[in-house]
Design a protein around this motif. Structure first.
Motif, PDB file in Angstrom:
ATOM      1  N   PRO A  13      16.683  78.337  42.891  1.00  0.00           N
ATOM      2  CA  PRO A  13      16.588  77.256  41.896  1.00  0.00           C
ATOM      3  C   PRO A  13      16.053  77.723  40.546  1.00  0.00           C
ATOM      4  CG  PRO A  13      14.853  77.055  43.559  1.00  0.00           C
ATOM      5  CD  PRO A  13      15.813  78.083  44.052  1.00  0.00           C
ATOM      6  N   HIS A  14      15.302  78.830  40.536  1.00  0.00           N
ATOM      7  CA  HIS A  14      14.749  79.309  39.266  1.00  0.00           C
ATOM      8  C   HIS A  14      15.793  79.947  38.353  1.00  0.00           C
ATOM      9  CE1 HIS A  14      10.484  79.533  41.182  1.00  0.00           C
ATOM     10  NE2 HIS A  14      10.711  78.369  40.627  1.00  0.00           N
ATOM     11  N   LEU A  15      17.045  79.998  38.808  1.00  0.00           N
ATOM     12  CA  LEU A  15      18.109  80.467  37.914  1.00  0.00           C
ATOM     13  C   LEU A  15      18.179  79.598  36.660  1.00  0.00           C
ATOM     14  CD1 LEU A  15      20.453  82.459  37.443  1.00  0.00           C
ATOM     15  CD2 LEU A  15      21.942  80.894  38.717  1.00  0.00           C
ATOM     16  N   SER A  16      17.715  78.352  36.768  1.00  0.00           N
ATOM     17  CA  SER A  16      17.712  77.447  35.610  1.00  0.00           C
ATOM     18  C   SER A  16      16.731  77.892  34.531  1.00  0.00           C
ATOM     19  CB  SER A  16      17.377  76.020  36.047  1.00  0.00           C
ATOM     20  OG  SER A  16      16.075  75.959  36.623  1.00  0.00           O
ATOM     21  N   ASN A  17      15.813  78.817  34.858  1.00  0.00           N
ATOM     22  CA  ASN A  17      14.860  79.327  33.859  1.00  0.00           C
ATOM     23  C   ASN A  17      15.496  80.360  32.926  1.00  0.00           C
ATOM     24  OD1 ASN A  17      12.806  77.820  35.015  1.00  0.00           O
ATOM     25  ND2 ASN A  17      12.033  79.502  36.278  1.00  0.00           N
ATOM     26  N   TRP A  48       4.001  94.771  33.440  1.00  0.00           N
ATOM     27  CA  TRP A  48       3.856  96.093  34.064  1.00  0.00           C
ATOM     28  C   TRP A  48       4.993  97.034  33.675  1.00  0.00           C
ATOM     29  CZ3 TRP A  48       6.140  99.565  37.408  1.00  0.00           C
ATOM     30  CH2 TRP A  48       5.292 100.559  37.929  1.00  0.00           C
ATOM     31  N   ASN A  49       6.254  96.543  33.668  1.00  0.00           N
ATOM     32  CA  ASN A  49       7.359  97.485  33.424  1.00  0.00           C
ATOM     33  C   ASN A  49       7.866  97.494  31.986  1.00  0.00           C
ATOM     34  OD1 ASN A  49       9.190  95.347  33.068  1.00  0.00           O
ATOM     35  ND2 ASN A  49      10.197  95.619  35.034  1.00  0.00           N
ATOM     36  N   GLY A  50       7.481  96.520  31.159  1.00  0.00           N
ATOM     37  CA  GLY A  50       7.834  96.546  29.744  1.00  0.00           C
ATOM     38  C   GLY A  50       9.247  96.094  29.418  1.00  0.00           C
ATOM     39  N   TYR A  51      10.030  95.750  30.412  1.00  0.00           N
ATOM     40  CA  TYR A  51      11.420  95.335  30.187  1.00  0.00           C
ATOM     41  C   TYR A  51      11.505  93.816  30.200  1.00  0.00           C
ATOM     42  CZ  TYR A  51      13.355 100.037  30.457  1.00  0.00           C
ATOM     43  OH  TYR A  51      13.665 101.358  30.193  1.00  0.00           O
ATOM     44  N   GLN A  52      12.064  93.259  29.127  1.00  0.00           N
ATOM     45  CA  GLN A  52      12.103  91.810  28.959  1.00  0.00           C
ATOM     46  C   GLN A  52      13.019  91.141  29.990  1.00  0.00           C
ATOM     47  OE1 GLN A  52      12.818  92.611  24.402  1.00  0.00           O
ATOM     48  NE2 GLN A  52      12.881  90.414  24.782  1.00  0.00           N
ATOM     49  N   PRO A  53      12.529  90.118  30.671  1.00  0.00           N
ATOM     50  CA  PRO A  53      13.428  89.287  31.472  1.00  0.00           C
ATOM     51  C   PRO A  53      14.024  88.207  30.568  1.00  0.00           C
ATOM     52  CG  PRO A  53      11.174  88.603  31.833  1.00  0.00           C
ATOM     53  CD  PRO A  53      11.124  89.739  30.836  1.00  0.00           C
ATOM     54  N   PRO A  54      15.318  87.907  30.687  1.00  0.00           N
ATOM     55  CA  PRO A  54      15.896  86.871  29.818  1.00  0.00           C
ATOM     56  C   PRO A  54      15.561  85.467  30.324  1.00  0.00           C
ATOM     57  CG  PRO A  54      17.601  87.773  31.222  1.00  0.00           C
ATOM     58  CD  PRO A  54      16.345  88.552  31.523  1.00  0.00           C
ATOM     59  N   LEU A  99      12.630  85.268  38.973  1.00  0.00           N
ATOM     60  CA  LEU A  99      13.068  84.363  37.906  1.00  0.00           C
ATOM     61  C   LEU A  99      12.049  83.257  37.636  1.00  0.00           C
ATOM     62  CD1 LEU A  99      16.863  83.972  38.790  1.00  0.00           C
ATOM     63  CD2 LEU A  99      15.771  85.616  37.252  1.00  0.00           C
ATOM     64  N   ASP A 100      10.930  83.293  38.348  1.00  0.00           N
ATOM     65  CA  ASP A 100       9.815  82.384  38.072  1.00  0.00           C
ATOM     66  C   ASP A 100       9.115  82.857  36.806  1.00  0.00           C
ATOM     67  OD1 ASP A 100       7.660  80.355  39.165  1.00  0.00           O
ATOM     68  OD2 ASP A 100       6.584  82.192  38.612  1.00  0.00           O
TER      69      ASP A 100
END
Length: 348
Positions: free
Chosen positions: A90-94, A285-291, A274-275
């Motif tokens: 369900p967190h795909l909506s984020n 921690w990893n420095g890579y942006q989550p969209p 995706l939360d």
């Protein structure tokens, strides 16, 4: 078909992730393992060739893998991945709207996005006296001999040479003359600066093993956490082309291998990543942006995750409107690039 709705998550034993090294926060994995009574294990790879070899290995099974658009469809057609059941996610909506129905996987049938990134040059600002207008030229600067590194990635390395030498802005070109010219320029680096190739820019530049390293944009952001005691992020710097149309951008995605022995649990970890709160912890921690829509670049900067001197490592949604992206090419084009990369790796 995807797994059925409403299944209980699997418990006990190992939960196996096939991923780049140091690409997911240990704390996130540990908390997930403790919650579900499994031991989270990571098998690392340096590039997609290694990833494909490991996922295809006889007798191996993995529960999560992280493919980009350039390898996704071949993994689907080779039946290496299974479709997702969105009822568990369900967190795909984020996620940014563009990535809920991305161009490379319409309907997010096999993947959800993990991170976005650009490609540029990561360097020690305290050791580099000046940066040329074309920052890629740092890679060819003899004064840094022995301290220059390429990404161990066929597309990124040859693509960078195409752009640096103004050979072509088509980073997926099938023209053998252009690919050979770009490869010849890479081969020059062997004697000129004793170039090496790996994907460890995030640690090697801060620690001083490398002075110049072709790098993904998450590496300088993560690099601040690998600095020796007493050093501050001001000694780090990152260069990307000023013109958005000349910037290389991309994304990594999360998918569930067909071989997964814990597919329900795999869906649950995807949903966790995706939360917003867990995504922020992982980014820290990893420095890579989550969209993730809430974790905008402005939000991450305001929260102190991105130092002011590394703001040009930030990737924005509009970068994907104009930037250059690696996509899946024909087998003949892939063979051309692979042969050229082999020539470089063999020393010309």
């Amino acid at each position: 078909p995807p797994i059925d709705d409403g299944l209980d998550p699997e418990t006990g034993g190992a939960f196996k992730i096939l991923n780049y090294d140091a690409y997911m926060a240990p704390g996130v994995m540990k908390a997930f393992g403790e919650e579900h009574g499994v031991e989270v294990q990571v098998t690392p790879y340096s590039n997609y060739d290694e990833m494909l070899a490991k996922i295809r290995a006889s007798g191996e099974s993995f529960d999560l893998v992280f493919p980009g658009p350039s390898v996704l469809s071949k993994m689907v057609y080779a039946e290496l991945l299974q479709p997702l059941n969105h009822s568990y996610v369900p967190h795909l909506s984020n996620v940014w709207p563009e990535y809920q129905d991305p161009w490379y996987d319409q309907g997010a049938r096999y993947t959800v996005p993990y991170t976005i990134y650009g490609t540029g040059v990561f360097y020690r600002a305290d050791l580099v006296s000046s940066v040329p207008e074309n920052g890629y030229d740092l890679m060819w600067d003899e004064q840094y001999s022995g301290k220059v590194y390429l990404l161990d990635d066929m597309g990124e390395a040859i693509g960078m040479s195409l752009l640096r030498n103004k050979i072509s802005t088509d980073i997926n070109t099938s023209d053998p003359d252009l690919v050979h010219e770009a490869t010849d320029s890479l081969i020059e680096l062997i004697d000129l600066v004793k170039v090496k190739a790996n994907v460890n820019a995030y640690s090697e530049v801060p620690e001083g093993t490398a002075t110049i390293h072709q790098a993904w944009s998450g590496d300088p952001i993560a690099g601040q956490y690998y600095l020796p005691k007493g050093e501050t992020p001001e000694v780090l710097a990152y260069w990307r082309p000023e013109d958005p149309a000349e910037r290389v951008i991309g994304s990594d995605n999360i998918a569930i291998p067909k071989s997964s022995e814990k597919p329900v649990l795999a869906h649950l970890l995807i949903n966790d990543l995706l939360d917003n709160e867990i995504g922020l912890r992982n980014f820290g921690w990893n420095g890579y942006q989550p969209p993730l829509t809430k974790l905008s670049a402005q939000y991450l900067i305001e929260q102190g995750y991105i130092p002011e001197n590394l703001m040009n490592a930030v990737v924005l949604p509009e970068d994907f409107d104009t930037g250059l992206t690696f996509y899946e090419v024909s087998p003949s084009t892939e063979a051309l690039w692979r042969q050229s990369w082999s020539e470089f790796k063999a020393g010309g």
